[in-house]
Design an enzyme around this catalytic site. Structure first.
Site, PDB file in Angstrom:
ATOM      1  N   LYS A  11      42.492 104.564  50.239  1.00  0.00           N
ATOM      2  CA  LYS A  11      43.222 104.663  51.505  1.00  0.00           C
ATOM      3  C   LYS A  11      44.137 103.437  51.715  1.00  0.00           C
ATOM      4  O   LYS A  11      44.007 102.424  51.018  1.00  0.00           O
ATOM      5  CB  LYS A  11      42.219 104.820  52.651  1.00  0.00           C
ATOM      6  CG  LYS A  11      41.417 106.145  52.571  1.00  0.00           C
ATOM      7  CD  LYS A  11      40.506 106.340  53.783  1.00  0.00           C
ATOM      8  CE  LYS A  11      39.734 107.649  53.696  1.00  0.00           C
ATOM      9  NZ  LYS A  11      38.890 107.898  54.911  1.00  0.00           N
ATOM     10  N   TYR A  51      43.461 116.985  55.890  1.00  0.00           N
ATOM     11  CA  TYR A  51      42.279 116.844  56.742  1.00  0.00           C
ATOM     12  C   TYR A  51      42.189 117.968  57.778  1.00  0.00           C
ATOM     13  O   TYR A  51      41.593 117.787  58.847  1.00  0.00           O
ATOM     14  CB  TYR A  51      42.280 115.481  57.429  1.00  0.00           C
ATOM     15  CG  TYR A  51      41.731 114.340  56.579  1.00  0.00           C
ATOM     16  CD1 TYR A  51      40.412 114.352  56.127  1.00  0.00           C
ATOM     17  CD2 TYR A  51      42.510 113.241  56.246  1.00  0.00           C
ATOM     18  CE1 TYR A  51      39.899 113.309  55.371  1.00  0.00           C
ATOM     19  CE2 TYR A  51      42.008 112.184  55.484  1.00  0.00           C
ATOM     20  CZ  TYR A  51      40.697 112.235  55.056  1.00  0.00           C
ATOM     21  OH  TYR A  51      40.188 111.191  54.313  1.00  0.00           O
ATOM     22  N   ASN A 114      38.306 102.907  56.160  1.00  0.00           N
ATOM     23  CA  ASN A 114      37.088 102.863  55.335  1.00  0.00           C
ATOM     24  C   ASN A 114      37.340 103.022  53.838  1.00  0.00           C
ATOM     25  O   ASN A 114      36.491 103.522  53.099  1.00  0.00           O
ATOM     26  CB  ASN A 114      36.032 103.834  55.875  1.00  0.00           C
ATOM     27  CG  ASN A 114      36.470 105.280  55.799  1.00  0.00           C
ATOM     28  OD1 ASN A 114      37.591 105.568  55.372  1.00  0.00           O
ATOM     29  ND2 ASN A 114      35.594 106.182  56.199  1.00  0.00           N
ATOM     30  N   HIS A 117      38.446 107.953  50.217  1.00  0.00           N
ATOM     31  CA  HIS A 117      38.042 109.335  50.485  1.00  0.00           C
ATOM     32  C   HIS A 117      37.445 109.902  49.207  1.00  0.00           C
ATOM     33  O   HIS A 117      37.893 109.581  48.110  1.00  0.00           O
ATOM     34  CB  HIS A 117      39.246 110.200  50.875  1.00  0.00           C
ATOM     35  CG  HIS A 117      38.966 111.673  50.747  1.00  0.00           C
ATOM     36  ND1 HIS A 117      38.321 112.378  51.722  1.00  0.00           N
ATOM     37  CD2 HIS A 117      39.172 112.546  49.724  1.00  0.00           C
ATOM     38  CE1 HIS A 117      38.163 113.638  51.318  1.00  0.00           C
ATOM     39  NE2 HIS A 117      38.674 113.759  50.105  1.00  0.00           N
ATOM     40  N   GLU A 128      41.004 120.364  47.087  1.00  0.00           N
ATOM     41  CA  GLU A 128      41.705 119.091  47.304  1.00  0.00           C
ATOM     42  C   GLU A 128      42.498 118.660  46.072  1.00  0.00           C
ATOM     43  O   GLU A 128      43.592 118.098  46.194  1.00  0.00           O
ATOM     44  CB  GLU A 128      40.693 118.010  47.688  1.00  0.00           C
ATOM     45  CG  GLU A 128      40.082 118.259  49.074  1.00  0.00           C
ATOM     46  CD  GLU A 128      39.055 117.220  49.486  1.00  0.00           C
ATOM     47  OE1 GLU A 128      38.523 117.335  50.594  1.00  0.00           O
ATOM     48  OE2 GLU A 128      38.775 116.284  48.694  1.00  0.00           O
TER      49      GLU A 128
HETATM   50  P1  RTP Z   1      36.402 111.126  53.838  1.00  0.00           P
HETATM   51  O1  RTP Z   1      36.570 112.609  54.132  1.00  0.00           O
HETATM   52  O2  RTP Z   1      37.611 110.327  54.238  1.00  0.00           O
HETATM   53  O3  RTP Z   1      35.971 110.893  52.433  1.00  0.00           O
HETATM   54  O4  RTP Z   1      35.214 110.542  54.740  1.00  0.00           O
HETATM   55  P2  RTP Z   1      33.778 111.174  54.942  1.00  0.00           P
HETATM   56  O5  RTP Z   1      33.648 112.467  54.186  1.00  0.00           O
HETATM   57  O6  RTP Z   1      32.785 110.110  54.651  1.00  0.00           O
HETATM   58  O7  RTP Z   1      33.785 111.459  56.508  1.00  0.00           O
HETATM   59  P3  RTP Z   1      34.342 112.749  57.295  1.00  0.00           P
HETATM   60  O8  RTP Z   1      33.279 113.204  58.214  1.00  0.00           O
HETATM   61  O9  RTP Z   1      34.928 113.739  56.344  1.00  0.00           O
HETATM   62  O10 RTP Z   1      35.500 112.114  58.197  1.00  0.00           O
HETATM   63  C1  RTP Z   1      36.791 111.877  57.664  1.00  0.00           C
HETATM   64  C2  RTP Z   1      37.255 110.509  58.136  1.00  0.00           C
HETATM   65  O11 RTP Z   1      37.427 110.545  59.543  1.00  0.00           O
HETATM   66  C3  RTP Z   1      37.058 109.293  60.096  1.00  0.00           C
HETATM   67  N1  RTP Z   1      35.978 109.475  61.051  1.00  0.00           N
HETATM   68  N2  RTP Z   1      35.934 108.863  62.192  1.00  0.00           N
HETATM   69  N3  RTP Z   1      35.173 107.920  64.752  1.00  0.00           N
HETATM   70  C4  RTP Z   1      34.395 108.779  64.115  1.00  0.00           C
HETATM   71  O12 RTP Z   1      33.344 109.188  64.564  1.00  0.00           O
HETATM   72  C5  RTP Z   1      34.815 109.237  62.804  1.00  0.00           C
HETATM   73  N4  RTP Z   1      34.162 110.096  62.050  1.00  0.00           N
HETATM   74  C6  RTP Z   1      34.901 110.244  60.935  1.00  0.00           C
HETATM   75  C7  RTP Z   1      36.583 108.402  58.980  1.00  0.00           C
HETATM   76  O13 RTP Z   1      37.638 107.526  58.623  1.00  0.00           O
HETATM   77  C8  RTP Z   1      36.274 109.383  57.864  1.00  0.00           C
HETATM   78  O14 RTP Z   1      36.454 108.800  56.602  1.00  0.00           O
HETATM   79 MG    MG Z   2      35.046 114.026  54.327  1.00  0.00          MG
END
Ligand code: RTP
Ligand code: MG
Length: 141
Positions: A11, A51, A114, A117, A128
């Site tokens: 990212k 997303y 973070n 991804h 994807e």
């Molecule tokens: P990613 O898709 O980016 O790999 O991250 P992830 O699976 O670990 O998390 P996901 O639930 O898919 O969420 C995508 C991105 O959204 C942001 N996020 N913010 N403020 C919040 O509660 C929250 N929850 C998710 C994070 O940057 C996450 O990577």
């Molecule tokens: Mg995710």
């Protein structure tokens, strides 16, 4: 476990920190092979489409704005159990909860910024990968 492919994105925060190489080294040391890659400045439309599953979530706007705040490094990783292995190397979404030694524990600043991804399932990985790479641009074994 079977050979799999997964989509990984370094990212904008981690690209800005100049740690692309350090993150690639973690993939390689853990049996994942980079079989496609490109650096790209995502448009708002591309980030929203990528997303789209999160479109109704309260953090969607912030997530999209963050993802277009600078160039990202996009790669396809190949290896045994690549989807789960990459998620393990990444660590928890919130870096404060990420296990020591994971990419997010070491390089991420916040739940928004973070660092990486990774696809969360084999099914989503295929979707994807196709979103960013034509099949002819993936050089698997
Ligand atoms: P990613 O898709 O980016 O790999 O991250 P992830 O699976 O670990 O998390 P996901 O639930 O898919 O969420 C995508 C991105 O959204 C942001 N996020 N913010 N403020 C919040 O509660 C929250 N929850 C998710 C994070 O940057 C996450 O990577
Ligand atoms: Mg995710």
């Amino acid at each position: 476990m079977a050979q799999e492919r997964t989509l990984s994105i370094i990212k904008p925060d981690a690209v800005a920190k100049n740690v692309i190489g350090e993150i690639y080294a973690r993939f390689e040391k853990n049996g994942l092979r980079v079989v496609a890659s490109k650096m790209k400045q995502l448009s708002k439309q591309e980030a929203e489409g990528f997303y789209a599953v999160h479109r109704e979530r309260p953090f969607f706007g912030a997530l999209v704005n963050f993802m277009i705040s600078g160039p990202v490094m996009i790669q396809v990783l190949e290896g045994e159990g690549a989807v789960l292995k990459n998620r393990d190397l990444m660590g928890a979404t919130n870096p404060k909860e990420a296990a020591a030694g994971t990419i997010r524990a070491d390089f991420a600043d916040s739940i928004d910024a973070n660092a990486v991804h990774g696809s969360d399932s084999l099914e989503n990985a295929a979707i994807e990968i196709a979103y960013f790479f034509p099949a002819t641009d993936v050089y698997g074994r």
